[in-house]
Design an enzyme around this catalytic site. Structure first.
Site, PDB file in Angstrom:
ATOM      1  N   GLN A  71      -1.944  -1.628   1.356  1.00  0.00           N
ATOM      2  CA  GLN A  71      -2.422  -2.483   0.259  1.00  0.00           C
ATOM      3  C   GLN A  71      -3.860  -2.945   0.484  1.00  0.00           C
ATOM      4  O   GLN A  71      -4.693  -2.895  -0.435  1.00  0.00           O
ATOM      5  CB  GLN A  71      -1.492  -3.702   0.134  1.00  0.00           C
ATOM      6  CG  GLN A  71      -1.844  -4.656  -0.995  1.00  0.00           C
ATOM      7  CD  GLN A  71      -1.000  -5.944  -0.968  1.00  0.00           C
ATOM      8  OE1 GLN A  71      -0.147  -6.123  -0.096  1.00  0.00           O
ATOM      9  NE2 GLN A  71      -1.234  -6.827  -1.909  1.00  0.00           N
TER      10      GLN A  71
ATOM     11  N   GLU B 266       2.329 -14.415   5.130  1.00  0.00           N
ATOM     12  CA  GLU B 266       2.010 -15.845   5.100  1.00  0.00           C
ATOM     13  C   GLU B 266       2.713 -16.590   6.233  1.00  0.00           C
ATOM     14  O   GLU B 266       2.126 -17.441   6.900  1.00  0.00           O
ATOM     15  CB  GLU B 266       2.432 -16.451   3.765  1.00  0.00           C
ATOM     16  CG  GLU B 266       1.650 -15.925   2.576  1.00  0.00           C
ATOM     17  CD  GLU B 266       2.343 -16.300   1.273  1.00  0.00           C
ATOM     18  OE1 GLU B 266       2.027 -17.362   0.726  1.00  0.00           O
ATOM     19  OE2 GLU B 266       3.200 -15.521   0.807  1.00  0.00           O
TER      20      GLU B 266
ATOM     21  N   LYS C 164       2.916  -0.763  -2.752  1.00  0.00           N
ATOM     22  CA  LYS C 164       4.013  -1.465  -3.411  1.00  0.00           C
ATOM     23  C   LYS C 164       5.036  -0.515  -4.031  1.00  0.00           C
ATOM     24  O   LYS C 164       6.203  -0.862  -4.174  1.00  0.00           O
ATOM     25  CB  LYS C 164       3.457  -2.326  -4.562  1.00  0.00           C
ATOM     26  CG  LYS C 164       2.431  -3.353  -4.161  1.00  0.00           C
ATOM     27  CD  LYS C 164       3.107  -4.610  -3.695  1.00  0.00           C
ATOM     28  CE  LYS C 164       2.134  -5.768  -3.631  1.00  0.00           C
ATOM     29  NZ  LYS C 164       2.825  -7.012  -3.269  1.00  0.00           N
TER      30      LYS C 164
ATOM     31  N   THR D  29      11.232  -1.150  -4.792  1.00  0.00           N
ATOM     32  CA  THR D  29      11.384  -2.566  -5.114  1.00  0.00           C
ATOM     33  C   THR D  29      12.878  -2.807  -5.272  1.00  0.00           C
ATOM     34  O   THR D  29      13.544  -2.072  -5.994  1.00  0.00           O
ATOM     35  CB  THR D  29      10.654  -2.909  -6.437  1.00  0.00           C
ATOM     36  OG1 THR D  29       9.296  -2.474  -6.341  1.00  0.00           O
ATOM     37  CG2 THR D  29      10.697  -4.400  -6.719  1.00  0.00           C
TER      38      THR D  29
ATOM     39  N   GLU E 191       8.638  -9.573  -0.221  1.00  0.00           N
ATOM     40  CA  GLU E 191       8.136 -10.624  -1.103  1.00  0.00           C
ATOM     41  C   GLU E 191       9.321 -11.193  -1.879  1.00  0.00           C
ATOM     42  O   GLU E 191      10.024 -10.469  -2.569  1.00  0.00           O
ATOM     43  CB  GLU E 191       7.062 -10.091  -2.072  1.00  0.00           C
ATOM     44  CG  GLU E 191       5.749  -9.767  -1.360  1.00  0.00           C
ATOM     45  CD  GLU E 191       4.574  -9.509  -2.305  1.00  0.00           C
ATOM     46  OE1 GLU E 191       4.825  -9.234  -3.498  1.00  0.00           O
ATOM     47  OE2 GLU E 191       3.421  -9.591  -1.839  1.00  0.00           O
TER      48      GLU E 191
ATOM     49  N   ARG F 173       1.322  -3.990   3.852  1.00  0.00           N
ATOM     50  CA  ARG F 173       0.065  -4.746   3.799  1.00  0.00           C
ATOM     51  C   ARG F 173      -1.135  -3.931   4.245  1.00  0.00           C
ATOM     52  O   ARG F 173      -2.261  -4.167   3.767  1.00  0.00           O
ATOM     53  CB  ARG F 173       0.172  -5.999   4.667  1.00  0.00           C
ATOM     54  CG  ARG F 173       1.282  -6.945   4.271  1.00  0.00           C
ATOM     55  CD  ARG F 173       1.113  -7.463   2.882  1.00  0.00           C
ATOM     56  NE  ARG F 173       2.196  -8.395   2.519  1.00  0.00           N
ATOM     57  CZ  ARG F 173       2.410  -8.814   1.282  1.00  0.00           C
ATOM     58  NH1 ARG F 173       1.634  -8.394   0.282  1.00  0.00           N
ATOM     59  NH2 ARG F 173       3.395  -9.642   1.017  1.00  0.00           N
TER      60      ARG F 173
ATOM     61  N   GLU G  53      10.876 -12.944  -4.867  1.00  0.00           N
ATOM     62  CA  GLU G  53      10.443 -13.127  -6.253  1.00  0.00           C
ATOM     63  C   GLU G  53      11.638 -13.347  -7.179  1.00  0.00           C
ATOM     64  O   GLU G  53      12.768 -12.971  -6.869  1.00  0.00           O
ATOM     65  CB  GLU G  53       9.649 -11.903  -6.737  1.00  0.00           C
ATOM     66  CG  GLU G  53       8.491 -11.543  -5.805  1.00  0.00           C
ATOM     67  CD  GLU G  53       7.440 -10.647  -6.421  1.00  0.00           C
ATOM     68  OE1 GLU G  53       7.482 -10.454  -7.658  1.00  0.00           O
ATOM     69  OE2 GLU G  53       6.582 -10.150  -5.667  1.00  0.00           O
TER      70      GLU G  53
ATOM     71  N   ASP H 259       9.859  -7.449  -3.617  1.00  0.00           N
ATOM     72  CA  ASP H 259       8.740  -6.525  -3.834  1.00  0.00           C
ATOM     73  C   ASP H 259       8.192  -6.107  -2.459  1.00  0.00           C
ATOM     74  O   ASP H 259       7.194  -6.643  -1.979  1.00  0.00           O
ATOM     75  CB  ASP H 259       7.674  -7.246  -4.677  1.00  0.00           C
ATOM     76  CG  ASP H 259       6.436  -6.404  -4.879  1.00  0.00           C
ATOM     77  OD1 ASP H 259       6.527  -5.166  -4.807  1.00  0.00           O
ATOM     78  OD2 ASP H 259       5.359  -6.989  -5.106  1.00  0.00           O
TER      79      ASP H 259
ATOM     80  N   ASP I 147       4.657  -6.996 -12.347  1.00  0.00           N
ATOM     81  CA  ASP I 147       4.731  -8.010 -11.295  1.00  0.00           C
ATOM     82  C   ASP I 147       3.568  -8.975 -11.461  1.00  0.00           C
ATOM     83  O   ASP I 147       2.418  -8.549 -11.556  1.00  0.00           O
ATOM     84  CB  ASP I 147       4.681  -7.341  -9.918  1.00  0.00           C
ATOM     85  CG  ASP I 147       5.085  -8.297  -8.808  1.00  0.00           C
ATOM     86  OD1 ASP I 147       5.770  -9.296  -9.088  1.00  0.00           O
ATOM     87  OD2 ASP I 147       4.712  -8.040  -7.641  1.00  0.00           O
TER      88      ASP I 147
ATOM     89  N   HIS J 204       0.952 -19.064  -2.989  1.00  0.00           N
ATOM     90  CA  HIS J 204       0.885 -17.675  -2.519  1.00  0.00           C
ATOM     91  C   HIS J 204      -0.491 -17.070  -2.810  1.00  0.00           C
ATOM     92  O   HIS J 204      -1.090 -16.429  -1.945  1.00  0.00           O
ATOM     93  CB  HIS J 204       1.981 -16.833  -3.173  1.00  0.00           C
ATOM     94  CG  HIS J 204       1.879 -15.372  -2.871  1.00  0.00           C
ATOM     95  ND1 HIS J 204       2.196 -14.857  -1.621  1.00  0.00           N
ATOM     96  CD2 HIS J 204       1.478 -14.317  -3.624  1.00  0.00           C
ATOM     97  CE1 HIS J 204       2.007 -13.538  -1.639  1.00  0.00           C
ATOM     98  NE2 HIS J 204       1.559 -13.189  -2.834  1.00  0.00           N
TER      99      HIS J 204
HETATM  100 MN    MN Z   1       4.800  -9.001  -5.629  1.00  0.00          MN
END
Ligand code: MN
Length: 382
Positions: free
Chosen positions: A205, A323, A218, A222, A164, A202, A166, A198, A91, A98
């Site tokens: 993380q 975000e 993570k 996925t 996420e 948080r 992606e 993904d 990844d 971002h």
């Molecule tokens: Mn990611």
């Protein structure tokens, strides 16, 4: 090819999984195209390893069959499987917007971009074995986190679960250990693209990521598209990439138009919460592949490389909740009037991508409650 989505693996009833091509809401059974050696298999890996001449000839047959009105199986009547066996998973962190947003949120007292960011596509190796196809439910992960203001960490279900948005590319043709894959060899090795979610916890993380990067926040799951869109169908939508300053080192220079004009959206429990476009990504797919192999690391059929969260510069174009809600400080309102800072149990996230009349396989996932198997007595049980 109107309504083309891509190659995948499906089965009917108790039948064996085999390879098909999705057009709109129908699946073309590729056993009709011949090449039973690769299309009778339960993964795309063997087909993807055949290389570009074989991919192009099959795609030509598929386009011909589609144009001549060949029978398709209704998508709702088949079971869709993981399209390929994921070999390795990387990844990246390729969106300038971002990376800047996350830098501000995770390290508010420092420069948001670390000194290496504009010189190389930052990435990490993820967990290939927990990649699941669209439609697979996602169990809320448990883990260790340190609640701000508390002295010691605690254990429990993540309270800051996020998505996420992606774009990933999938390798078909392998390389030899010791030989870097140059940026200009991208088309010879890469079979196609998928959308990737993904999922990210948080709170886990934020506590674990320094100094070695993402880990359990993570790796629990996925999600990716069940259909791989061949690169050849995306060629008309390749456009000039954003300018890079400073100019990257020679091995990272990719000639040509390598930004993908792909409209993207995220739907959260029935409300579209983000709209953006993949063309703004700072680091292109050939640059990502060149960087991941410049040390001589080899690639193989089924390797998945994801872009990192795709965020744009405008409000509402961010590809993650952290975000969109600015770390939960500004919750967003959904169509039913409820507010979200992070994902709730029962929430469904859908990622969609479109370029002209080409649609990428959507990525759908619903959050299931945590399965707590340890005493949460030392933490914030909920
Ligand atoms: Mn990611």
């Amino acid at each position: 090819m109107i309504g083309a989505v891509g190659f995948g693996v499906f089965s009917e009833g108790f039948g064996r999984p085999r390879v098909g091509f999705r057009i709109g809401d129908g699946v073309l059974d590729l056993s009709a195209v011949g090449r039973d050696d690769v299309f009778a298999q339960a993964t795309l890996n063997a087909f993807m390893a055949l290389g570009r001449p074989a991919w192009e000839s099959v795609l030509g047959r598929v386009a011909h069959l589609a144009a001549s009105g060949a029978d398709v199986l209704p998508l709702e009547d088949v079971t869709v499987h993981l399209p390929f066996e994921v070999a390795d998973y990387v990844d990246f962190y390729s969106s300038l917007e971002h990376a800047t947003n996350l830098g501000r949120l995770f390290r508010p007292d420092a420069e948001p971009l670390l000194p290496n960011w504009r010189h190389l596509p930052v990435g990490y190796h993820g967990r290939a074995g927990t990649i699941v196809p669209s439609g697979t439910p996602i169990v809320r992960p448990c883990g260790q986190a340190k609640v701000p203001g508390e002295v010691t960490p605690s254990f429990g279900p993540s309270r800051r679960l996020d998505f996420e948005l992606e774009l990933g590319f999938v390798v078909g043709v392998p390389s030899r250990l010791g030989d870097p894959v140059r940026a200009d060899a991208f088309r010879e090795h890469v079979f196609g693209v998928v959308l990737v979610n993904d999922w990210s916890a948080r709170d886990i993380q934020a506590w674990e990521y320094q100094p070695l990067g993402p880990f359990l926040g993570k790796s629990f799951a996925t999600s990716m598209s069940a259909w791989v869109t061949p690169l050849a169908l995306l060629e008309p939508f390749l456009v000039a990439p954003p300018k890079q300053d400073p100019r990257p080192l020679p091995y990272l220079r990719a000639e040509g138009n390598w930004a993908l004009d792909l409209e993207l959206e995220v739907e959260l429990s029935g409300t579209v919460v983000s709209r953006t476009n993949a063309r703004g990504l700072y680091w292109s797919m050939p640059q990502q592949l060149a960087h991941a192999t410049v040390n001589g690391a080899s690639i193989q059929a089924g390797d998945l490389f994801a872009s990192g969260t795709i965020s744009g510069p405008e409000r509402g174009s961010e590809g993650s909740l952290i975000e969109l809600t600015w770390n939960g400080e500004s919750p967003i309102r959904l169509g039913d009037g409820t507010m979200r800072s992070f994902l709730e149990d029962g929430d469904e996230v859908v990622l969609r991508g479109r370029a002209g009349d080409l649609t990428l396989g959507e990525v759908r996932g619903t959050i299931l409650p945590a399965r707590v198997s340890y005493s949460a007595g030392n933490g914030p049980a909920r």
